[in-house]
Motif scaffolding. Structure first.
Motif, mmCIF file in Angstrom:
data_model
loop_
_atom_site.group_PDB
_atom_site.id
_atom_site.type_symbol
_atom_site.label_atom_id
_atom_site.label_comp_id
_atom_site.label_asym_id
_atom_site.label_seq_id
_atom_site.Cartn_x
_atom_site.Cartn_y
_atom_site.Cartn_z
ATOM 1 N N VAL A 52 0.869 -1.176 0.000
ATOM 2 C CA VAL A 52 0.000 0.000 0.000
ATOM 3 C C VAL A 52 0.905 1.225 0.000
ATOM 4 N N THR A 67 -2.511 3.892 9.445
ATOM 5 C CA THR A 67 -2.848 2.718 8.627
ATOM 6 C C THR A 67 -2.121 1.483 9.131
ATOM 7 N N VAL A 109 3.217 -0.943 4.116
ATOM 8 C CA VAL A 109 2.539 0.351 3.979
ATOM 9 C C VAL A 109 3.636 1.402 3.921
ATOM 10 N N LEU A 128 -2.573 -0.948 -3.811
ATOM 11 C CA LEU A 128 -3.416 0.199 -3.475
ATOM 12 C C LEU A 128 -2.551 1.449 -3.353
ATOM 13 N N VAL A 281 -8.621 2.953 3.951
ATOM 14 C CA VAL A 281 -7.750 1.827 3.575
ATOM 15 C C VAL A 281 -8.196 0.566 4.303
ATOM 16 N N TYR A 285 -9.863 -3.125 2.867
ATOM 17 C CA TYR A 285 -9.364 -4.477 3.138
ATOM 18 C C TYR A 285 -10.286 -5.273 4.070
#
Length: 447
Positions: A52, A67, A109, A128, A281, A285
């Motif tokens: 991500v 996140t 991430v 993503l 986010v 998911y």
């Protein structure tokens, strides 16, 4: 893995160990060394990860941290770059230090600098992309906002199947078509009205007909429920919505997203956007609301993002500032704090800060003159520029203290007349300040 890649990994990890063991730092150098040996090393390092990417002008670091905190409630192994080393060599260093078990689901991430995104996505395939916002920032590095947007769209093109999850309240993210599919998050917390953005706001022309955009609701700057009164351009339908802002102080906020209540332990509207982005986010998911709440509530202040540092009897809140929009949001947040308070403003103009400091004139420093602030310290390489800005803003000369070097600034902070102190600093000034505070044992480590 090729012999070249194996050698690059070995040398990179060895240099990482050496730097940490003997020099207590070095977040990007190991990646730089590994890239010299094998320019395609990321292709190998990232191949087993669900990646991500978080990019945009403001909010990358905190959005990334939030996140990560949320996803850690769901997945054991989440790799990230918490020190803000967000260029190609920093990303390589991040993967060099990653650990994980074979067969487990692994997330990465990554906060990635806008100008570096296309370099990184040549070798990794994110699933993503999260776009936070695009504001005028370091003109000498990024240029105008549309130039910056092209940089990140071009970076996303390298992974055409990846979804772009973007701030639906930002007109720029709806200005051009993209190869990548898009989803949007944004605010729907007020009844419709009729507004026009402040005259000194970038990005408020309709990309179709160049008419000035109107708004049914504005959160700040050019963000909100925009529409063009001259054509059919308007904010897209939101996939993830903040529908109520129940409470906001200088150090916390509570809100409703898609019928669920959440909270964060940092203040300011801009940080609510960061929390909304991280929540979007997580929802993408399929993470449960309970786990999202736990991740958002994790109270660990991120480097320079309302980081609280005790300097003797002074409670100092350190905030990174780098452009007018971000600065104005910080000023609004400080306006929510109990007063009186003292203020420190540290201005540098190194490459990582942006060498053009004219942006300080677009920040609403005049608001400080309306607050109960008995003492203002200005420091850093460009302390003279900041002192002039404060004087023009209406700060009385007898309240203003001009100090260039960081050690002397810290000495003077101890003498300030209030217990609460806000320190606003550009990027390299934050680094210098934290290094000196670490040397004096007020914090652990300089990063």
């Amino acid at each position: 893995m090729s012999l070249r890649s194996q050698f690059a990994v070995t040398v990179g990890k060895s240099s990482q160990w050496f730097l940490r063991t003997f020099l207590k730092g070095g977040s990007s150098l190991p990646g730089k060394i590994a890239l010299k040996i094998d320019p395609k090393i990321l292709q190998h390092l990232a191949k087993d990860y669900e990646v991500v990417v978080v990019t945009g002008t403001n909010g990358k670091t905190l959005t990334t941290a939030l996140t990560v905190n949320i996803l850690k409630q769901e997945v054991e192994n989440v790799v990230t770059n918490p020190t803000g080393a967000n260029m190609e060599q920093g990303i390589v260093s991040t993967f060099l230090q990653a650990k994980g078990k074979k067969g487990e689901r692994k997330f990465a991430v990554l906060e990635i600098d806008e100008a570096s995104l296309s370099k990184v996505t040549k070798y990794i395939q994110p699933k993503l992309f999260l776009f936070t916002n695009i504001f005028r920032d370091q003109m000498d590095r990024y240029g105008e906002i549309y130039t910056t947007y092209k940089l990140i769209v071009d970076g996303a093109k390298n992974a055409p199947d990846a979804t772009i999850l973007c701030n639906g309240d930002a007109p720029i993210f709806n200005s051009v078509a993209t190869i990548n599919p898009r989803k949007y998050y944004g605010f729907n917390h007020q009844k419709d009205g009729e507004f026009i953005a402040h005259h000194n706001t970038d990005g408020i022309l309709c990309p179709k007909c160049q008419h000035i955009l109107h708004y049914k609701m504005i959160t700040y700057s050019n963000l909100g429920k925009y529409y063009c009164p001259n054509c059919d351009f308007k904010r897209p339908e939101l996939d993830y919505k903040l529908t109520e802002l129940t409470d906001m102080t200088n150090h916390s906020a509570h809100f409703i997203i898609d019928h669920e209540a959440y909270g964060i332990e940092v203040g300011g509207m801009y940080n609510v956007y960061n929390a909304l982005a991280a929540t979007a986010v997580a929802k993408h998911y399929g993470v449960s609301p309970e786990k999202i709440r736990a991740g958002l509530a994790y109270d660990e202040k991120v480097f320079g993002r309302q980081e609280v540092i005790q300097i003797d009897d002074k409670k100092c809140t350190l905030v990174l500032v780098k452009n007018p929009v971000g600065l104005n949001q910080v000023i609004d947040m400080i306006g929510l704090a109990p007063q009186p308070l003292s203020l420190v403003s540290l201005l540098n103009a190194n490459y990582a800060d942006g060498i053009d400091v004219s942006w300080i004139w677009d920040g609403n420093h005049e608001a400080f003159a309306q607050m109960d602030i008995p003492q203002v310290i200005v420091g850093g390489d460009r302390h003279t520029d900041m002192a002039l800005r404060m004087k023009v803003a209406g700060i009385a000369e007898d309240k203003l203290l001009e100090i260039e070097d960081i050690p002397s600034v810290i000495d003077q902070i101890k003498k300030l007349p209030t217990k609460n102190v806000y320190i606003l600093a550009t990027y390299t000034a934050v680094l210098q300040l934290r290094k000196e505070l670490a040397n004096r044992h007020y914090i652990k480590g300089g990063m």
